[in-house]
Motif scaffolding. Structure first.
Motif, mmCIF file in Angstrom:
data_model
loop_
_atom_site.group_PDB
_atom_site.id
_atom_site.type_symbol
_atom_site.label_atom_id
_atom_site.label_comp_id
_atom_site.label_asym_id
_atom_site.label_seq_id
_atom_site.Cartn_x
_atom_site.Cartn_y
_atom_site.Cartn_z
ATOM 1 N N LEU A 23 -16.312 39.954 -11.839
ATOM 2 C CA LEU A 23 -16.386 39.313 -10.275
ATOM 3 C C LEU A 23 -14.795 39.790 -9.735
ATOM 4 N N VAL A 24 -13.699 39.115 -10.160
ATOM 5 C CA VAL A 24 -12.416 39.219 -9.711
ATOM 6 C C VAL A 24 -11.943 40.038 -9.771
ATOM 7 N N ILE A 25 -11.957 41.341 -10.642
ATOM 8 C CA ILE A 25 -10.489 41.863 -11.114
ATOM 9 C C ILE A 25 -11.540 43.461 -10.943
ATOM 10 N N GLY A 26 -13.388 43.117 -10.378
ATOM 11 C CA GLY A 26 -13.701 44.181 -9.281
ATOM 12 C C GLY A 26 -14.348 45.109 -10.747
ATOM 13 N N THR A 27 -14.250 44.786 -12.118
ATOM 14 C CA THR A 27 -14.885 46.021 -13.348
ATOM 15 C C THR A 27 -15.670 44.977 -14.286
ATOM 16 N N ALA A 28 -16.828 45.680 -14.595
ATOM 17 C CA ALA A 28 -17.878 45.444 -15.420
ATOM 18 C C ALA A 28 -16.942 44.943 -16.302
#
Length: 555
Positions: A23-28
């Motif tokens: 969620l923080v870095i925006g990638t799963a």
């Protein structure tokens, strides 16, 4: 805290941490690696982040529960176990570890290893189970061995030619393996219930394997090629948990009851198989078969097959495999077939259609055949027609060549020898004709001639000589004479050029290539056997005279 609790708790913490990091870095990617245990593909980055993370969170909970079940180890021993039970427990745990550890081995190798672990475990299960009669356990063993044999046969077919995917033998093998797996699992759960060592939770988890497989297949159908499909497949862990719980509770004391007989419901299995073979009057259509990645669903070809080569009951599938599908829309088989039949109706009415006639012929051959009768011919008929056409053309060329040969004359009739021939030569591609040793490899000699900076009408290298005199506008009459000694000089008057060159024949078999379509044969031009020969070429427009004689007597 026991190890299985610690491992499950630690994994759950890692899962939650990876989801927060995603969620923080925006990638799963972190959450995917922590829960799926392999790197994500490109499609993961194109999917919405929150739904993917929600699915991965659910998968993390499922994996934590699975680790809890798998790492508990054997239950406290209630009664001394026999050697068969001990080996069975080891094989079940080994099978669980094999199913959990990611493997990069070929599919056939993975299948063989999996069968090597499961087949001995199945045999030991029939020995260890109590409360079931001997006929029941024998039936369980025989039906259980059908599935490994079918899986091995399917693996061998998959590793061979892809064309086998659509064969009746492949379909029958897949059906037999699936039915045998279902019946074997039902009989195993019945035997476990009658034995009494296994808890109700274990039996319910075993029953849940059927529901989970169905749900995974349903999700695969609705989300073909998406991220949710991969997550749903990873959640199908009930079979692994059932194996682990079966090994865990094997140490308990069995109940002693009357032997279990074969349930009457199993008698319906042959009737079901018979109905599956006979099938309904109207064959149902699968949905989205053309979107499947499995070759067994649809083997697409670059061109539509000829309608005469396809059985009538397979023409709809052949059309589905060949029709152009929309890349961004989901269209069912029924809708695509409906579009094709609507195009047939417009074609019959004389209206313009975008579909190819060869493609529509698979759906309405009687309509397409009225305007394009050739599309109704089989490949064998087309081949015979093409062969007949080529035969007629070849005979026509031979007749024309014989006429051209008859018009050619020997330019030096006074110099007669039994080893001579005359033929006409057409060269529409400005290519030379050659004289060469029949048993030699002249590739290097040809490269040397073509790589030379300049060549005249006669070029020779080693065991090859090329004559560059034919014209594209008329046939050239070529006469070749093989002599045992140097011929007398011929007057140059009437000839444009007279050139000489040496050619080697190590085998003593010097031949002229076939010049005429009438297949005039030139004799062996090496009259004196192996050695070096002198080629003298007299040439003028439309006429070539070639004299071949041993070079050692040229003087």
């Amino acid at each position: 805290m026991r190890i299985y609790r610690l491992a499950a708790s630690a994994y759950l913490v890692i899962t939650l941490g990876s989801i927060v990091l995603s969620l923080v870095i925006g990638t799963a990617t972190p959450a995917w690696l922590a829960t799926m245990w392999y790197p994500p593909g490109e499609i993961v980055g194109k999917s919405p982040l929150l739904p993917v993370l929600g699915g991965l969170l659910l998968l993390g909970l499922v994996n934590s529960w699975m680790l809890w079940q798998v790492l508990r180890g054997p239950a406290p021993m209630a009664v001394p176990t026999r050697g068969a039970a001990t080996w069975l427990r080891l094989l079940l745990y080994a099978d669980v570890m094999w199913l959990l550890i990611p493997s990069l081995l070929p599919d056939l190798v993975e299948t063989v290893i999996g069968l090597a672990l499961w087949v001995p475990a199945l045999v030991l299960l029939t020995v260890v189970l109590t409360g079931s009669g001997r006929p029941f356990r024998l039936a369980l063993l025989l039906i259980g061995l059908v599935e490994p044999a079918g899986s091995l046969a399917i693996g061998l077919m998959d590793a061979s030619r892809p064309q086998l995917f659509m064969s009746p033998a492949y379909r029958a093998t897949v059906m037999a393996a699936a039915v045998a797996t279902f019946v074997m699992m039902v009989m195993l759960l019945l035997a476990q219930r009658r034995d009494g060592r296994w808890s109700r939770v274990t039996l319910l988890i075993g029953l849940g394997t059927f529901a989970s497989a169905f749900l995974v297949e349903l999700v695969d159908t609705l989300t073909r090629g998406s991220t949710i499909e991969s997550i749903a497949e990873a959640m199908d862990v009930l079979y692994v948990v059932w194996l682990a719980r079966t090994a865990h509770e094997l140490n308990r004391e069995p109940r002693q009851k009357a032997p279990l007989r074969v349930p009457a419901a199993l008698a319906a299995v042959p009737a079901v198989l018979l109905l599956m073979v006979v099938g309904p009057e109207g064959r149902p259509y699968l949905t989205y078969t053309w979107q499947s990645d499995e070759l067994m669903e649809c083997w697409a070809a670059s061109e539509p097959p000829r309608v005469a080569d396809i059985p009538a009951h397979e023409r709809d599938r052949a059309y589905m495999c060949s029709v152009s599908k929309p890349s961004d829309l989901r269209v069912s088989d029924q809708e695509l077939l409906g579009r094709g039949r609507a195009a047939c109706t417009r074609f019959a009415a004389g209206e313009p259609v975008r579909a190819r006639p060869a493609l529509l012929a698979l759906l309405c051959p009687e309509v397409i055949g009225q305007r394009y009768p050739d599309l109704l011919l089989s490949s064998a008929q087309i081949g015979r027609r093409q062969a007949e056409k080529e035969s007629v053309e070849r005979k026509q060329r031979e007749r024309e060549a014989r006429k051209e040969d008859a018009m050619c004359r020997d330019p030096w009739p006074a110099l007669r020898t039994r080893f001579q021939a005359t033929a006409s030569y057409y060269d529409w591609d400005t290519l030379p004709y050659g004289i060469y040793d029949a048993e030699a490899d002249t590739e290097e000699d040809s490269e040397a001639i073509w790589n030379a900076e300049s060549t005249g009408v006669l070029a020779a290298s080693g065991q090859l000589a090329l004559i560059f005199t034919p014209s594209q506008d008329w046939a050239t009459c070529v006469t070749a004479k093989a002599l045992r000694s140097a011929p007398p000089p011929l007057r140059r008057k009437g000839w444009d050029e007279v050139v000489e060159a040496d050619v080697v024949s190590e085998s003593g078999h010097l031949v002229m290539q076939k010049l005429s379509a009438s297949k005039v044969r030139f004799p062996n031009l090496a009259r004196s056997g192996p050695g070096t020969y002198r080629l003298r070429l007299y040439t003028r427009p439309g006429v070539d005279l070639i004299l071949v004689y041993p070079a050692r007597r040229a003087a």
